[in-house]
Design a protein around this motif. Structure first.
Motif, PDB file in Angstrom:
ATOM      1  N   LYS A  41      21.923  52.433  10.310  1.00  0.00           N
ATOM      2  CA  LYS A  41      22.829  52.571  11.534  1.00  0.00           C
ATOM      3  C   LYS A  41      23.340  54.040  11.176  1.00  0.00           C
ATOM      4  O   LYS A  41      23.630  54.403  10.225  1.00  0.00           O
ATOM      5  CB  LYS A  41      23.625  51.488  11.544  1.00  0.00           C
ATOM      6  N   GLY A  42      23.780  54.453  12.491  1.00  0.00           N
ATOM      7  CA  GLY A  42      24.532  55.635  12.493  1.00  0.00           C
ATOM      8  C   GLY A  42      23.878  57.277  12.300  1.00  0.00           C
ATOM      9  O   GLY A  42      22.489  57.034  12.034  1.00  0.00           O
ATOM     10  N   GLU A  43      24.660  58.283  12.549  1.00  0.00           N
ATOM     11  CA  GLU A  43      23.979  59.478  12.622  1.00  0.00           C
ATOM     12  C   GLU A  43      23.460  59.817  11.413  1.00  0.00           C
ATOM     13  O   GLU A  43      22.538  60.473  10.977  1.00  0.00           O
ATOM     14  CB  GLU A  43      24.893  60.551  13.281  1.00  0.00           C
ATOM     15  N   ASP A  44      24.154  59.492  10.341  1.00  0.00           N
ATOM     16  CA  ASP A  44      23.570  59.776   8.808  1.00  0.00           C
ATOM     17  C   ASP A  44      22.579  58.630   8.194  1.00  0.00           C
ATOM     18  O   ASP A  44      22.212  58.760   7.063  1.00  0.00           O
ATOM     19  CB  ASP A  44      24.558  59.980   7.824  1.00  0.00           C
ATOM     20  N   HIS A  45      22.301  57.889   9.076  1.00  0.00           N
ATOM     21  CA  HIS A  45      21.272  56.829   8.883  1.00  0.00           C
ATOM     22  C   HIS A  45      21.436  56.165   7.696  1.00  0.00           C
ATOM     23  O   HIS A  45      20.570  55.977   6.380  1.00  0.00           O
ATOM     24  CB  HIS A  45      19.766  57.557   8.745  1.00  0.00           C
TER      25      HIS A  45
ATOM     26  N   GLU B  93      13.563  60.038   7.223  1.00  0.00           N
ATOM     27  CA  GLU B  93      14.571  60.363   8.140  1.00  0.00           C
ATOM     28  C   GLU B  93      13.930  60.925   9.429  1.00  0.00           C
ATOM     29  O   GLU B  93      14.715  60.857  10.646  1.00  0.00           O
ATOM     30  CB  GLU B  93      15.540  61.324   7.576  1.00  0.00           C
ATOM     31  N   GLN B  94      13.068  61.553   9.396  1.00  0.00           N
ATOM     32  CA  GLN B  94      12.531  62.117  10.669  1.00  0.00           C
ATOM     33  C   GLN B  94      11.755  61.078  11.470  1.00  0.00           C
ATOM     34  O   GLN B  94      12.120  61.102  12.524  1.00  0.00           O
ATOM     35  CB  GLN B  94      10.916  63.067  10.381  1.00  0.00           C
ATOM     36  N   LEU B  95      11.209  60.048  11.024  1.00  0.00           N
ATOM     37  CA  LEU B  95      10.644  58.867  11.565  1.00  0.00           C
ATOM     38  C   LEU B  95      11.754  57.911  12.312  1.00  0.00           C
ATOM     39  O   LEU B  95      11.709  57.525  13.345  1.00  0.00           O
ATOM     40  CB  LEU B  95       9.640  58.144  10.814  1.00  0.00           C
ATOM     41  N   VAL B  96      13.039  57.890  11.491  1.00  0.00           N
ATOM     42  CA  VAL B  96      14.205  57.318  11.996  1.00  0.00           C
ATOM     43  C   VAL B  96      14.634  57.888  12.923  1.00  0.00           C
ATOM     44  O   VAL B  96      15.152  57.199  14.173  1.00  0.00           O
ATOM     45  CB  VAL B  96      15.080  56.768  10.962  1.00  0.00           C
ATOM     46  N   GLU B  97      14.781  59.199  13.049  1.00  0.00           N
ATOM     47  CA  GLU B  97      15.692  59.915  14.045  1.00  0.00           C
ATOM     48  C   GLU B  97      14.631  59.901  15.215  1.00  0.00           C
ATOM     49  O   GLU B  97      15.383  59.719  16.264  1.00  0.00           O
ATOM     50  CB  GLU B  97      15.804  61.366  13.622  1.00  0.00           C
ATOM     51  N   ARG B  98      13.288  60.116  15.129  1.00  0.00           N
ATOM     52  CA  ARG B  98      12.612  59.894  16.178  1.00  0.00           C
ATOM     53  C   ARG B  98      12.575  58.562  16.928  1.00  0.00           C
ATOM     54  O   ARG B  98      12.571  58.569  18.175  1.00  0.00           O
ATOM     55  CB  ARG B  98      10.978  59.955  15.845  1.00  0.00           C
ATOM     56  N   ALA B  99      12.644  57.486  16.300  1.00  0.00           N
ATOM     57  CA  ALA B  99      12.885  56.055  16.950  1.00  0.00           C
ATOM     58  C   ALA B  99      14.024  56.016  17.650  1.00  0.00           C
ATOM     59  O   ALA B  99      14.416  55.437  18.794  1.00  0.00           O
ATOM     60  CB  ALA B  99      12.919  54.885  15.800  1.00  0.00           C
TER      61      ALA B  99
ATOM     62  N   GLN C 206      15.684  58.831  18.978  1.00  0.00           N
ATOM     63  CA  GLN C 206      15.876  59.867  20.073  1.00  0.00           C
ATOM     64  C   GLN C 206      14.899  59.332  21.482  1.00  0.00           C
ATOM     65  O   GLN C 206      15.206  59.235  22.729  1.00  0.00           O
ATOM     66  CB  GLN C 206      15.373  61.138  19.773  1.00  0.00           C
ATOM     67  N   ARG C 207      13.709  58.932  20.736  1.00  0.00           N
ATOM     68  CA  ARG C 207      12.812  58.312  21.959  1.00  0.00           C
ATOM     69  C   ARG C 207      13.084  56.881  22.170  1.00  0.00           C
ATOM     70  O   ARG C 207      12.389  56.804  23.259  1.00  0.00           O
ATOM     71  CB  ARG C 207      11.347  58.575  21.095  1.00  0.00           C
ATOM     72  N   ASN C 208      13.679  56.175  21.622  1.00  0.00           N
ATOM     73  CA  ASN C 208      14.002  54.788  22.131  1.00  0.00           C
ATOM     74  C   ASN C 208      12.509  53.987  22.045  1.00  0.00           C
ATOM     75  O   ASN C 208      12.404  53.277  23.201  1.00  0.00           O
ATOM     76  CB  ASN C 208      14.796  54.551  23.374  1.00  0.00           C
ATOM     77  N   GLU C 209      11.762  54.109  21.107  1.00  0.00           N
ATOM     78  CA  GLU C 209      10.520  53.579  21.133  1.00  0.00           C
ATOM     79  C   GLU C 209       9.926  53.384  19.793  1.00  0.00           C
ATOM     80  O   GLU C 209      10.532  54.084  18.811  1.00  0.00           O
ATOM     81  CB  GLU C 209       9.448  54.437  21.865  1.00  0.00           C
ATOM     82  N   THR C 210       9.135  52.393  19.416  1.00  0.00           N
ATOM     83  CA  THR C 210       8.623  52.077  18.065  1.00  0.00           C
ATOM     84  C   THR C 210       7.809  53.071  17.471  1.00  0.00           C
ATOM     85  O   THR C 210       6.919  53.425  18.316  1.00  0.00           O
ATOM     86  CB  THR C 210       8.249  50.542  18.188  1.00  0.00           C
ATOM     87  N   ILE C 211       8.131  53.509  16.526  1.00  0.00           N
ATOM     88  CA  ILE C 211       7.281  54.446  15.921  1.00  0.00           C
ATOM     89  C   ILE C 211       6.310  53.660  14.842  1.00  0.00           C
ATOM     90  O   ILE C 211       6.950  53.214  13.825  1.00  0.00           O
ATOM     91  CB  ILE C 211       7.765  55.839  15.068  1.00  0.00           C
ATOM     92  N   SER C 212       5.150  53.742  14.720  1.00  0.00           N
ATOM     93  CA  SER C 212       4.295  53.096  13.811  1.00  0.00           C
ATOM     94  C   SER C 212       3.580  53.908  12.800  1.00  0.00           C
ATOM     95  O   SER C 212       2.901  54.756  13.536  1.00  0.00           O
ATOM     96  CB  SER C 212       3.214  52.237  14.374  1.00  0.00           C
ATOM     97  N   VAL C 213       3.448  53.802  11.643  1.00  0.00           N
ATOM     98  CA  VAL C 213       2.783  54.589  10.795  1.00  0.00           C
ATOM     99  C   VAL C 213       1.719  53.777  10.036  1.00  0.00           C
ATOM    100  O   VAL C 213       2.246  52.691   9.520  1.00  0.00           O
ATOM    101  CB  VAL C 213       3.495  55.544   9.655  1.00  0.00           C
TER     102      VAL C 213
END
Length: 246
Positions: free
Chosen positions: A142-146, A184-190, A192-199
């Motif tokens: 949670k939060g900007e600093d994840h 951090e990049q993947l968390v931030e992408r989720a 910002q994009r408001n979508e599930t990011i799957s790796v």
């Protein structure tokens, strides 16, 4: 709003107010001249009345339960009540002032709140057990600093963590270098994009002796009441054996 009755030393009704009539379920005519314990039998209360009459000492109770035997549909009711002796110039008890306040709804609401709290505690304990015993790693940031808000034991055993993930710790405090940056990049992408990011089959080379492990990881946005992304749920699943088999 208080129910008031005045009784003689034999507990016969001499006077009642309208609130007492309404709450007792009897008219004034049905009450006056009648004995209290003929209408409302209760051995425990009768003993209390006798003690007040004989000792001349007042008593009071809070949320004392009572059942109207002639009105079983009311179930158990609860009353704040006092019984005060009225003495003559000779010091003898001439009558008793009986004052009651119906607190049934408050007690029932409090009981319902306690029942819901117990149910909620049981659900939390069940979910906590489910979370901690799950073979899938679960974390919430949670939060900007994840910063981690929640982690389960499976996630805490993820290879490559330099410290045990725990609530209040940032992603950058847990993982080293490239792993921290990518997470951090993947968390931030989720966020910002408001979508599930799957790796899928993400390689983790942090295992001892250089034996990499492979992971499926999902970054799932979680929303607040306004529909805004408030948290990101991270789900990790070790697929090393599957990858090696392939």
């Amino acid at each position: 709003h208080a129910n008031l009755a005045y009784l003689d030393p034999q507990f016969n009704f001499l006077a009642v107010n309208s609130a007492y009539c309404q709450q007792s379920g009897h008219s004034r005519e049905e009450l006056l001249g009648r004995n209290h314990f003929e209408l409302f039998p209760n051995p425990e209360n009768q003993e209390i009345f006798q003690r007040v009459r004989d000792t001349g000492e007042a008593v009071s109770f809070r949320a004392k339960p009572f059942e109207f035997l002639d009105q079983p549909e009311r179930g158990v009711t609860y009353w704040d009540w006092t019984l005060v002796p009225v003495k003559g110039t000779d010091g003898q008890v001439q009558g008793l002032v009986f004052s009651l306040l119906d607190v049934t709804e408050q007690i029932r609401r409090a009981g319902e709140r306690e029942r819901l709290l117990q149910e909620n505690r049981a659900q939390r304990e069940f979910l906590e057990h489910l979370l901690q015993s799950a073979p899938v790693g679960v974390a919430v940031v949670k939060g900007e600093d994840h910063r981690f808000e929640l982690v389960n034991s499976t996630y805490q055993s993820t290879p490559g963590t330099r410290e045990v993930p725990g609530p209040g710790r940032a992603v950058a405090e847990i993982f080293d270098g490239e792993t921290a940056r990518k997470t951090e990049q993947l968390v931030e992408r989720a966020f910002q994009r408001n979508e599930t990011i799957s790796v899928r089959e993400e390689r983790n080379s942090a295992e001892p002796e250089g034996a990499p492990t492979f992971w499926d990881v999902d970054y799932v946005p979680m929303h607040d009441d306004a529909g805004e992304v408030e948290r990101v749920l991270i789900l990790t699943h070790d697929v090393t054996e599957q990858v090696r088999a392939e």
